[in-house]
Design a protein around this motif. Sequence first.
Motif, PDB file in Angstrom:
ATOM      1  N   GLU A  44       0.688  -1.202   0.365  1.00 23.46           N
ATOM      2  CA  GLU A  44      -0.007  -0.068   0.343  1.00 23.46           C
ATOM      3  C   GLU A  44       1.082   1.629  -0.139  1.00 23.46           C
ATOM      4  OE1 GLU A  44      -2.473  -0.249   3.109  1.00 23.46           O
ATOM      5  OE2 GLU A  44      -3.518  -2.208   1.888  1.00 23.46           O
ATOM      6  N   GLN A  45       1.621   1.677   0.435  1.00 26.17           N
ATOM      7  CA  GLN A  45       2.965   2.547   0.913  1.00 26.17           C
ATOM      8  C   GLN A  45       3.844   2.415  -0.677  1.00 26.17           C
ATOM      9  OE1 GLN A  45       4.736   1.336   4.429  1.00 26.17           O
ATOM     10  NE2 GLN A  45       3.018   2.520   5.908  1.00 26.17           N
ATOM     11  N   GLN A  46       3.393   1.408  -1.577  1.00 24.21           N
ATOM     12  CA  GLN A  46       4.022   1.473  -2.931  1.00 24.21           C
ATOM     13  C   GLN A  46       5.516   1.175  -2.434  1.00 24.21           C
ATOM     14  OE1 GLN A  46       3.406   4.799  -5.294  1.00 24.21           O
ATOM     15  NE2 GLN A  46       1.217   4.228  -5.559  1.00 24.21           N
ATOM     16  N   LYS A  47       5.829   0.524  -1.828  1.00 28.04           N
ATOM     17  CA  LYS A  47       7.087  -0.106  -1.549  1.00 28.04           C
ATOM     18  C   LYS A  47       7.327  -1.812  -2.148  1.00 28.04           C
ATOM     19  CE  LYS A  47       8.270   2.645   3.134  1.00 28.04           C
ATOM     20  NZ  LYS A  47       8.021   2.185   4.403  1.00 28.04           N
ATOM     21  N   TYR A  48       7.399  -1.232  -2.798  1.00 29.44           N
ATOM     22  CA  TYR A  48       7.111  -2.918  -3.770  1.00 29.44           C
ATOM     23  C   TYR A  48       8.503  -4.066  -3.964  1.00 29.44           C
ATOM     24  CZ  TYR A  48       3.668  -0.567  -6.421  1.00 29.44           C
ATOM     25  OH  TYR A  48       2.319   0.405  -6.060  1.00 29.44           O
ATOM     26  N   THR A  49       9.797  -3.575  -3.755  1.00 26.60           N
ATOM     27  CA  THR A  49      10.734  -4.681  -3.535  1.00 26.60           C
ATOM     28  C   THR A  49      10.530  -5.235  -2.759  1.00 26.60           C
ATOM     29  OG1 THR A  49      12.094  -2.885  -4.764  1.00 26.60           O
ATOM     30  CG2 THR A  49      12.759  -4.682  -3.742  1.00 26.60           C
ATOM     31  N   ASP A  50      10.541  -4.735  -0.612  1.00 21.53           N
ATOM     32  CA  ASP A  50      10.203  -4.602   0.355  1.00 21.53           C
ATOM     33  C   ASP A  50       8.953  -5.830   0.532  1.00 21.53           C
ATOM     34  OD1 ASP A  50      12.929  -3.319   0.865  1.00 21.53           O
ATOM     35  OD2 ASP A  50      11.242  -1.174   1.528  1.00 21.53           O
ATOM     36  N   ALA A  51       8.018  -5.610  -0.370  1.00 21.35           N
ATOM     37  CA  ALA A  51       6.718  -6.367   0.108  1.00 21.35           C
ATOM     38  C   ALA A  51       6.663  -7.394  -0.657  1.00 21.35           C
ATOM     39  CB  ALA A  51       5.784  -5.860  -1.082  1.00 21.35           C
ATOM     40  N   ILE A  52       7.412  -7.734  -2.412  1.00 24.95           N
ATOM     41  CA  ILE A  52       7.850  -8.596  -2.592  1.00 24.95           C
ATOM     42  C   ILE A  52       9.690  -9.247  -1.409  1.00 24.95           C
ATOM     43  CG2 ILE A  52       9.844  -9.366  -5.199  1.00 24.95           C
ATOM     44  CD1 ILE A  52       8.055  -7.505  -6.366  1.00 24.95           C
ATOM     45  N   THR A  53      10.124  -9.116  -1.601  1.00 17.56           N
ATOM     46  CA  THR A  53      10.863 -10.296  -0.729  1.00 17.56           C
ATOM     47  C   THR A  53      10.777 -10.503   0.308  1.00 17.56           C
ATOM     48  OG1 THR A  53      12.503  -8.308  -1.381  1.00 17.56           O
ATOM     49  CG2 THR A  53      13.020  -9.726   0.705  1.00 17.56           C
ATOM     50  N   LEU A  54       9.225  -9.760   1.455  1.00 21.33           N
ATOM     51  CA  LEU A  54       8.393 -10.458   2.526  1.00 21.33           C
ATOM     52  C   LEU A  54       7.676 -11.449   2.269  1.00 21.33           C
ATOM     53  CD1 LEU A  54       7.417  -6.934   4.431  1.00 21.33           C
ATOM     54  CD2 LEU A  54       8.812  -9.320   5.791  1.00 21.33           C
ATOM     55  N   LEU A  55       7.610 -11.422   0.794  1.00 19.67           N
ATOM     56  CA  LEU A  55       6.358 -12.290   0.477  1.00 19.67           C
ATOM     57  C   LEU A  55       6.849 -13.652  -0.411  1.00 19.67           C
ATOM     58  CD1 LEU A  55       3.027 -10.575  -0.724  1.00 19.67           C
ATOM     59  CD2 LEU A  55       3.545 -12.038   1.150  1.00 19.67           C
ATOM     60  N   GLU A  56       8.109 -13.354  -0.323  1.00 21.38           N
ATOM     61  CA  GLU A  56       9.367 -14.507  -1.448  1.00 21.38           C
ATOM     62  C   GLU A  56       9.302 -15.268   0.248  1.00 21.38           C
ATOM     63  OE1 GLU A  56      11.376 -13.111  -5.503  1.00 21.38           O
ATOM     64  OE2 GLU A  56      12.077 -12.410  -3.425  1.00 21.38           O
ATOM     65  N   THR A  57       9.639 -14.142   1.489  1.00 20.17           N
ATOM     66  CA  THR A  57      10.500 -15.343   2.452  1.00 20.17           C
ATOM     67  C   THR A  57       8.631 -16.128   2.869  1.00 20.17           C
ATOM     68  OG1 THR A  57      11.972 -13.981   2.748  1.00 20.17           O
ATOM     69  CG2 THR A  57      11.264 -15.204   5.197  1.00 20.17           C
ATOM     70  N   ALA A  58       7.984 -15.431   2.915  1.00 20.24           N
ATOM     71  CA  ALA A  58       6.272 -16.006   4.016  1.00 20.24           C
ATOM     72  C   ALA A  58       6.308 -17.898   2.639  1.00 20.24           C
ATOM     73  CB  ALA A  58       5.838 -15.140   3.357  1.00 20.24           C
ATOM     74  N   ILE A  59       6.986 -17.562   1.769  1.00 15.56           N
ATOM     75  CA  ILE A  59       6.722 -18.385   0.248  1.00 15.56           C
ATOM     76  C   ILE A  59       7.216 -20.012   1.069  1.00 15.56           C
ATOM     77  CG2 ILE A  59       6.967 -19.882  -1.709  1.00 15.56           C
ATOM     78  CD1 ILE A  59       4.870 -17.691  -2.583  1.00 15.56           C
ATOM     79  N   GLY A  60       8.459 -19.438   1.501  1.00 13.08           N
ATOM     80  CA  GLY A  60       9.622 -20.517   1.745  1.00 13.08           C
ATOM     81  C   GLY A  60       8.927 -21.048   3.151  1.00 13.08           C
ATOM     82  N   LYS A  61       7.652 -20.608   4.346  1.00 14.49           N
ATOM     83  CA  LYS A  61       7.669 -21.398   5.433  1.00 14.49           C
ATOM     84  C   LYS A  61       6.703 -21.995   5.097  1.00 14.49           C
ATOM     85  CE  LYS A  61       9.934 -17.733   7.538  1.00 14.49           C
ATOM     86  NZ  LYS A  61      10.554 -18.672   8.320  1.00 14.49           N
ATOM     87  N   SER A  62       6.774 -23.372   6.074  1.00 23.24           N
ATOM     88  CA  SER A  62       5.492 -24.620   5.525  1.00 23.24           C
ATOM     89  C   SER A  62       3.991 -24.329   5.481  1.00 23.24           C
ATOM     90  CB  SER A  62       5.803 -25.489   6.435  1.00 23.24           C
ATOM     91  OG  SER A  62       5.693 -24.841   7.899  1.00 23.24           O
ATOM     92  N   ALA A  63       3.949 -23.259   6.150  1.00 26.33           N
ATOM     93  CA  ALA A  63       2.210 -22.947   6.816  1.00 26.33           C
ATOM     94  C   ALA A  63       2.007 -21.227   5.469  1.00 26.33           C
ATOM     95  CB  ALA A  63       2.179 -22.063   8.238  1.00 26.33           C
ATOM     96  N   ALA A  64       2.469 -21.475   4.478  1.00 30.11           N
ATOM     97  CA  ALA A  64       1.790 -20.800   3.590  1.00 30.11           C
ATOM     98  C   ALA A  64       0.447 -21.221   3.211  1.00 30.11           C
ATOM     99  CB  ALA A  64       2.850 -20.871   2.102  1.00 30.11           C
ATOM    100  N   ASN A  65      -0.215 -19.330   2.174  1.00 35.12           N
ATOM    101  CA  ASN A  65      -1.428 -19.860   2.741  1.00 35.12           C
ATOM    102  C   ASN A  65      -1.848 -18.716   0.430  1.00 35.12           C
ATOM    103  OD1 ASN A  65      -2.501 -17.153   2.267  1.00 35.12           O
ATOM    104  ND2 ASN A  65      -2.004 -16.812   4.918  1.00 35.12           N
TER     105      ASN A  65
END
Length: 197
Positions: free
Chosen positions: A92-113
Amino acid sequence: YRQSLEYVADFPTGRYNLGNYYSKLNDMAKAEENYREAIAIDNLFFPAKTNLALIYYRQGKTDQAAGLFNDLVINHPDVTEGYYYLALLYGEQQKYTDAITLLETAIGKSAANSRIYYNLGLLYQMTGNNARCESTLVKGLALYPGNFDILYALFAFHMKLNDKAKAAPYIEQLKTWFPNDRQVQDMYTQFNRSAGS
């Protein structure tokens, strides 16, 4: 019910449940107070941090929400909610690179949704990375077959690229999975009309 929750209010779970109780009653001041109390009793009790951060997020208190989401990422790295919600806030704050990095990390977690795949795919698309957008959404669909949002995102992605051949299987899947959905029926009719023209 409230009295039974208050009986165990000396424990973080008791305060957390009271917070949930008041949240359902839309009494956000009391919900916030109880989540804060749960954290005061046990600073590692992450469910209360998550719900308190969401209250702040919905109230537009983004700095307070970001602080709690960051706390979750640092102190509870296996909890995907911290990454996910912080990424939405950054998006929402248009910090897209940071947002992408966080979601890429989240996908590596076993509880991804499924929402993680969906939002990451959209962020890739917004930043012009079409190949990663498609591959992320396809992976998400493989894990969550019949997911409306992912199917719709894939259909819309290919339609935006004017690739009706690649869009066709996704509108067909939407029609199969959601035969009574009015929006899907309209999209299906519109697609077949445009495909025939």
